[in-house]
Design a protein around this motif. Structure first.
Motif, PDB file in Angstrom:
ATOM      1  N   GLY A 183      62.341  64.497   4.015  1.00 54.30           N
ATOM      2  CA  GLY A 183      61.928  63.552   5.033  1.00 54.30           C
ATOM      3  C   GLY A 183      61.120  62.418   4.446  1.00 54.30           C
ATOM      4  O   GLY A 183      60.863  62.359   3.233  1.00 54.30           O
ATOM      5  N   PRO A 184      60.655  61.488   5.280  1.00 51.68           N
ATOM      6  CA  PRO A 184      59.907  60.337   4.775  1.00 51.68           C
ATOM      7  C   PRO A 184      58.513  60.727   4.311  1.00 51.68           C
ATOM      8  O   PRO A 184      58.006  61.806   4.641  1.00 51.68           O
ATOM      9  N   ALA A 185      57.900  59.857   3.567  1.00 51.82           N
ATOM     10  CA  ALA A 185      56.538  60.102   3.070  1.00 51.82           C
ATOM     11  C   ALA A 185      55.598  60.347   4.242  1.00 51.82           C
ATOM     12  O   ALA A 185      55.645  59.639   5.254  1.00 51.82           O
ATOM     13  N   LYS A 186      54.778  61.366   4.114  1.00 47.68           N
ATOM     14  CA  LYS A 186      53.801  61.753   5.139  1.00 47.68           C
ATOM     15  C   LYS A 186      54.462  62.055   6.476  1.00 47.68           C
ATOM     16  O   LYS A 186      53.833  61.977   7.524  1.00 47.68           O
ATOM     17  N   ASN A 187      55.756  62.356   6.424  1.00 49.87           N
ATOM     18  CA  ASN A 187      56.509  62.704   7.631  1.00 49.87           C
ATOM     19  C   ASN A 187      56.427  61.594   8.681  1.00 49.87           C
ATOM     20  O   ASN A 187      56.483  61.850   9.887  1.00 49.87           O
ATOM     21  N   SER A 188      56.318  60.366   8.223  1.00 49.75           N
ATOM     22  CA  SER A 188      56.142  59.223   9.116  1.00 49.75           C
ATOM     23  C   SER A 188      57.370  58.319   9.037  1.00 49.75           C
ATOM     24  O   SER A 188      57.620  57.711   7.991  1.00 49.75           O
ATOM     25  N   LEU A 201      63.760  52.883  10.671  1.00 54.00           N
ATOM     26  CA  LEU A 201      63.154  54.146  10.262  1.00 54.00           C
ATOM     27  C   LEU A 201      62.919  54.175   8.759  1.00 54.00           C
ATOM     28  O   LEU A 201      63.756  53.704   7.975  1.00 54.00           O
ATOM     29  N   ASN A 202      61.806  54.768   8.365  1.00 55.39           N
ATOM     30  CA  ASN A 202      61.569  55.001   6.940  1.00 55.39           C
ATOM     31  C   ASN A 202      62.504  56.098   6.441  1.00 55.39           C
ATOM     32  O   ASN A 202      62.735  57.096   7.111  1.00 55.39           O
ATOM     33  N   LEU A 203      63.021  55.905   5.237  1.00 61.71           N
ATOM     34  CA  LEU A 203      63.946  56.854   4.631  1.00 61.71           C
ATOM     35  C   LEU A 203      63.231  57.669   3.563  1.00 61.71           C
ATOM     36  O   LEU A 203      62.217  57.226   3.012  1.00 61.71           O
ATOM     37  N   PRO A 204      63.751  58.859   3.224  1.00 66.74           N
ATOM     38  CA  PRO A 204      64.974  59.481   3.748  1.00 66.74           C
ATOM     39  C   PRO A 204      64.747  60.149   5.106  1.00 66.74           C
ATOM     40  O   PRO A 204      63.635  60.559   5.432  1.00 66.74           O
ATOM     41  N   ILE A 238      58.861  62.939  16.861  1.00 64.67           N
ATOM     42  CA  ILE A 238      59.423  61.758  17.506  1.00 64.67           C
ATOM     43  C   ILE A 238      59.406  60.620  16.486  1.00 64.67           C
ATOM     44  O   ILE A 238      58.349  60.130  16.085  1.00 64.67           O
ATOM     45  N   ALA A 239      60.598  60.232  16.071  1.00 63.10           N
ATOM     46  CA  ALA A 239      60.726  59.240  14.999  1.00 63.10           C
ATOM     47  C   ALA A 239      60.636  57.821  15.517  1.00 63.10           C
ATOM     48  O   ALA A 239      60.146  56.931  14.830  1.00 63.10           O
TER      49      ALA A 239
END
Length: 958
Positions: free
Chosen positions: A860-865, A811-814, A790-791
């Motif tokens: 995906g974004p750093a640490k999947n966050s 949202l944090n990228l990418p 869940i982003a």
């Protein structure tokens, strides 16, 4: 007050967690706790916000006392109304001890909401391009244009609120509080409005609030916020403050540059040349060498001329004894060549002249216009081109140069100068226009602003110094209006007679030379230069306050400050006409011959209606009457004109066409006559519309036939699959009509300009919802990535009159490549969902992507966050399982390159797009391959309504 008055229920019975009493300082976490306790803190109501949450334990029992200190009846009703998360904005409340309620979600999953407000944009028919309520808009300079557009408008609003308090005190109907707007915009990405208190650090549940109507259970007033309350959920998109970069010049400035606006402009300018020019202009102005102090007025009248012209709508189309001849100057840009051809057909006559300027950045359209001009002796293209940005001084320069060119053409004997854009269209016949202008051949038709002059000067920024370079209009400071003249302005679309044009171009008197100097450093100069010169010149008595046009101003929608990326000011743009507006063209209150704006990619039916009204309907059975094509890419443009995401998608679409062609063999493995191998880059890409609905992309591409080894050129039609669906079983909530995710949201026309939503990992998507009428409600929106992470999640307050809402979560990228899902919930029950694709990039900087870049963009974004806070605690609540296999597959795919990457791209694109058909532009070895020219959909198929031909006996094409 007793809970029995408004019982609360809790949907979180599945979540386990302790319950305990707790108090917390509202200046730290604002009542949202990291533990499993959520709390109602009456102290927060002093700041205008309260929040109540409940969860694992039983729902509140009747008779249990909450909020004993809340006495305001409207506030009290709002507090206890709703479901699991309750919010209220109240004034005049006193602090009382906090009472607790079981927590909503486990540790770390608290969230916070706020309600932004949007300015009231009052509609106006005044013909100029700045908002009517300009005094409520911050026109300060902005950050570097190269930065991602994650703006924090809270600072902007704080300034406006402070100004309002100092001037007259904060009012309930202040500029940030709209009562009638139908648009709901987020506070985190450029929202226009006042928001409630901020989220605590790390709390990323965002409340997207819209305009509210008084009553309906919502308090109409707003609390004043203490200075310590700020919007922390936006901080993740900001960089730590750093020292201003050193400004480098080829030569040091000749003066000390101290003005904050000039310093801001210098820090944002991209090139050394531009910075050098800004410094020189600033110093010359500082030394008094730039602006004229006093200008001579030559008009014998006191005040403004008020010439009335007689208007007979049913006037005869008979040619007058000595008809005037018109020089049409067409100022065009973009890629809508077919719409331009329809305009040209509608206004063309062998008696008139057509001089066309194509923006320097529109090479495809320039090639089309050069081909058009070669067919007609009375059509010419400017041998020079400029990048005429909105509001820029270059637009006036372009007009003056065009006038000079026309006067120098001894073989073109014209009487009137008329400027048009490709978004204009005639609403009356050419003969009527000629008859009218022949009657008033000594007049000049120009539309004035119709407001107090001092207010117009401030609104238009005429008392500010501007300078254009790097295709940007920079604001450099204040200046004085020259004495001696009356400054006027309005619309930059006009009809001027030749005598006045000669005066403007050839006169060396003090008025003309001084005004050319003054307007070289003016915002929107074409909206004021000709008005001011005409009103103060010997020709002032020829001024008619009417530019013979209808402009579709809807300032509530059109004034979104959409040009701030190119101009240090806030501007407006007219809306496009649509079929319900047709009756406006038939008004007879004043003479009108043209209207704007029209966009066939938005609505072509209104143009068809006008064509039928002016020229009669085309014969029954004429092909492509409802179809429209618009070029997006042409081979001479070069692939550098496309983004990597576009290039990836278009190549995938071409490969889909080859699969479609091979499937026409009905599975015969021995027949290769319809099997192809892709070759090279693309030939062209077109947008395809039918009955004003987007039908997909048409991609023309080369491929080698495997049976003959010969190169063929094919065109593939791909169409987006349906992505939106309502919940099954259907929800009782019926206000939601549609939802879509995309980029390039056009708030004016309420549509995504990125048709089909072609997005890569570095995009910043916007969520849009369309609403039907109904009561005020709050819905929850949840964004879910391809691995079920869940982003983002946020609430939207849907006003009773809201039609559209849109929000871009920070949202944090990418973004992780794959198919995303966005769900809309009401009382935490599913209402609908829509899907969108984040496509992995097969290209980086227009070259096949390398593995190191693929890993950077596709992991995906750093640490999947995606935000500072994780929403993993919501997964069990929403029944969204996270499978380890999905995560592992995503990690493996992130490093793919070459053919493996293409297969991954094709599999994902195939989930959201389908190849409808494919055709050949020339001979083909495939026996079932149809010729593109014989289809109804190809960009090469017949399109009589926009195709040109030789003039007829009456001098017209149409």
């Amino acid at each position: 007050m007793r809970a029995a008055e408004n019982d609360l229920t809790c949907p979180y019975s599945r979540i386990k967690g302790p319950m305990r009493e707790r108090r917390e300082d509202p200046s730290t976490h604002y009542g949202v706790h990291k533990s499993t306790t959520a709390q109602w803190n009456i102290q927060l109501l002093n700041h205008g916000i309260g929040e109540l949450r409940c969860s694992s334990r039983a729902a509140p029992r009747p008779g249990e006392r909450f909020l004993a200190g809340v006495t305001d009846p409207v506030c009290r009703a709002a507090v206890l109304k709703g479901s699991s998360v309750l919010r209220v904005s109240c004034l005049r409340l006193r602090a009382r001890p906090a009472r607790s309620c079981p927590a909503v979600i486990g540790s770390g999953d608290g969230y916070y909401s706020h309600r932004p407000k949007e300015k009231v944009r009052v509609d106006s028919n005044n013909e100029n391009s700045v908002p009517k309520d300009f005094e409520n808009i911050d026109n300060s300079n902005f950050g570097a244009r190269s930065q991602p557009q994650r703006r924090t408008p809270s600072q902007h609003k704080d300034r406006l609120q402070e100004k309002a308090r100092v001037a007259a005190g904060w009012k309930d109907h202040g500029p940030g509080l709209s009562k009638s707007s139908n648009e709901v915009i987020q506070y985190g990405g450029g929202a226009k409005g006042v928001a409630g208190p901020p989220a605590p650090p790390g709390r990323n549940r965002t409340y997207v609030g819209g305009p509210r109507t008084p009553g309906a259970g919502q308090p109409h007033h707003r609390s004043q916020q203490p200075p310590q309350l700020r919007h922390h959920h936006q901080q993740q998109g900001k960089r730590p403050a750093t020292a201003a970069p050193e400004i480098k010049y080829d030569q040091p400035p000749k003066c000390e540059i101290s003005g904050k606006e000039a310093i801001s402009a210098l820090s944002r300018a991209k090139t050394k040349e531009c910075r050098q020019q800004i410094a020189e202009v600033y110093c010359r102005h500082k030394e008094g060498q730039l602006m004229p102090e006093k200008v001579s007025r030559y008009c014998p009248l006191e005040g403004k001329a008020n010439v009335n012209v007689q208007w007979e709508d049913d006037s005869s189309e008979a040619v007058p004894p000595s008809p005037i001849r018109i020089a049409f100057v067409l100022v065009v840009h973009g890629r809508a060549s077919r719409q331009l051809q329809r305009l040209f057909k509608a206004i063309y006559h062998t008696s008139h002249f057509y001089y066309i300027h194509v923006d320097q950045r529109s090479n495809y359209l320039h090639r089309q216009v050069v081909a058009l001009a070669s067919q007609y002796p009375n059509v010419r293209v400017t041998p020079w081109r400029m990048s005429t940005i909105w509001g820029g001084a270059s637009l006036l320069t372009m007009y003056l140069q065009s006038m000079q060119d026309l006067l120098a053409m001894s073989d073109w004997s014209w009487d009137f100068f008329i400027n048009l854009s490709a978004a204009d269209y005639p609403i009356r016949a050419n003969n009527q226009l000629v008859a009218f202008l022949s009657k008033y051949r000594d007049m000049n038709f120009i539309k004035s602003h119709g407001r107090d002059n001092a207010r117009f000067i401030r609104k238009q920024g005429l008392d500010r110094l501007f300078f254009e370079c790097d295709t940007h209009m920079w604001r450099l400071g204040d200046r004085r209006i020259p004495e001696g003249v009356s400054v006027d302005g309005g619309s930059d679309w006009f009809l001027l007679n030749r005598k006045f044009v000669e005066y403007v171009i050839n006169s060396q008197d003090n008025l003309v030379t001084s005004m050319k100097r003054f307007y070289s450093y003016t915002l929107l100069p074409a909206e004021s230069f000709f008005h001011t010169v005409l009103e103060n010149s010997p020709h002032c008595e020829s001024m008619v306050d009417n530019n013979l046009r209808i402009t579709n101003w809807n300032r509530k929608l059109g004034c979104k400050c959409q040009y701030k990326h190119i101009v240090d000011w806030c501007g407006c743009s007219p809306n496009d006409f649509k079929p319900p507006d047709f009756h406006r063209f038939q008004q007879t209150a004043r003479p009108t011959f043209f209207a704007r704006k029209f966009e066939a990619s938005v609505n072509q039916e209104i143009i068809n209606q006008l064509d039928g009204f002016l020229f009669g309907n085309l014969p029954s059975g004429t092909p492509a009457l409802k179809a429209y094509w618009e070029n997006l890419y042409d081979e001479p443009d070069g692939v550098h004109s496309l983004t990597d995401a576009q290039l990836t998608h278009f190549h995938a679409f071409a490969r889909m066409g080859l699969v479609r062609a091979a499937s026409s063999l009905q599975g015969d493995p021995n027949d290769s006559s319809c099997r192809y191998f892709p070759m090279g880059h693309l030939v062209s890409v077109h947008l395809y519309f039918l009955s004003d609905r987007f039908q997909g992309y048409l991609v023309r591409h080369h491929a080698t036939n495997l049976a003959t080894s010969k190169l063929e050129t094919l065109e593939t039609w791909v169409m987006p699959k349906k992505a939106f669906k309502f919940a099954n079983p259907p929800s009782t909530f019926s206000r939601l009509q549609f939802a879509e995710i995309g980029t390039e949201w056009d708030a004016k026309e309420r549509m995504f300009r990125n048709f089909g939503g072609l997005m890569g990992p570095m995009e910043e998507p916007v969520g849009m919802q369309k609403w039907g009428k109904g009561a005020n409600v709050t819905v929850t929106v949840v964004w879910i990535d391809p691995t079920n992470v869940i982003a983002a999640t946020y609430d939207i307050l849907i006003d009773v009159s809201a039609e559209f809402t849109h929000y871009r979560p920070p949202l944090n990228l990418p973004l992780r490549p794959g198919v995303w899902t966005v769900r809309v919930l009401h009382h935490w029950s599913a209402v609908a969902e829509t899907r969108f694709l984040i496509t992995p990039l097969a290209y980086s900087k227009h070259q096949p992507i390398r593995q190191e870049d693929a890993l950077k963009f596709h992991n995906g974004p750093a640490k999947n966050s995606y935000m500072e806070q994780s929403f993993h605690g919501l997964n069990p609540v929403l029944n969204i399982p996270v499978h380890l296999g999905q995560v592992e597959a995503a990690k493996r795919n992130a490093g793919l390159t070459g053919a493996e990457l293409e297969r991954w791209v094709d599999s994902l694109v195939g989930e959201m797009w389908s190849a409808v058909d494919v055709c050949a532009t020339g001979p083909s070895a495939c026996p079932v391959m149809q010729a593109c020219a014989k289809t109804m959909w190809s960009s090469l198929s017949p399109d009589p309504k926009s195709q040109l031909g030789p003039p007829r006996a009456n001098g017209r094409i149409r």
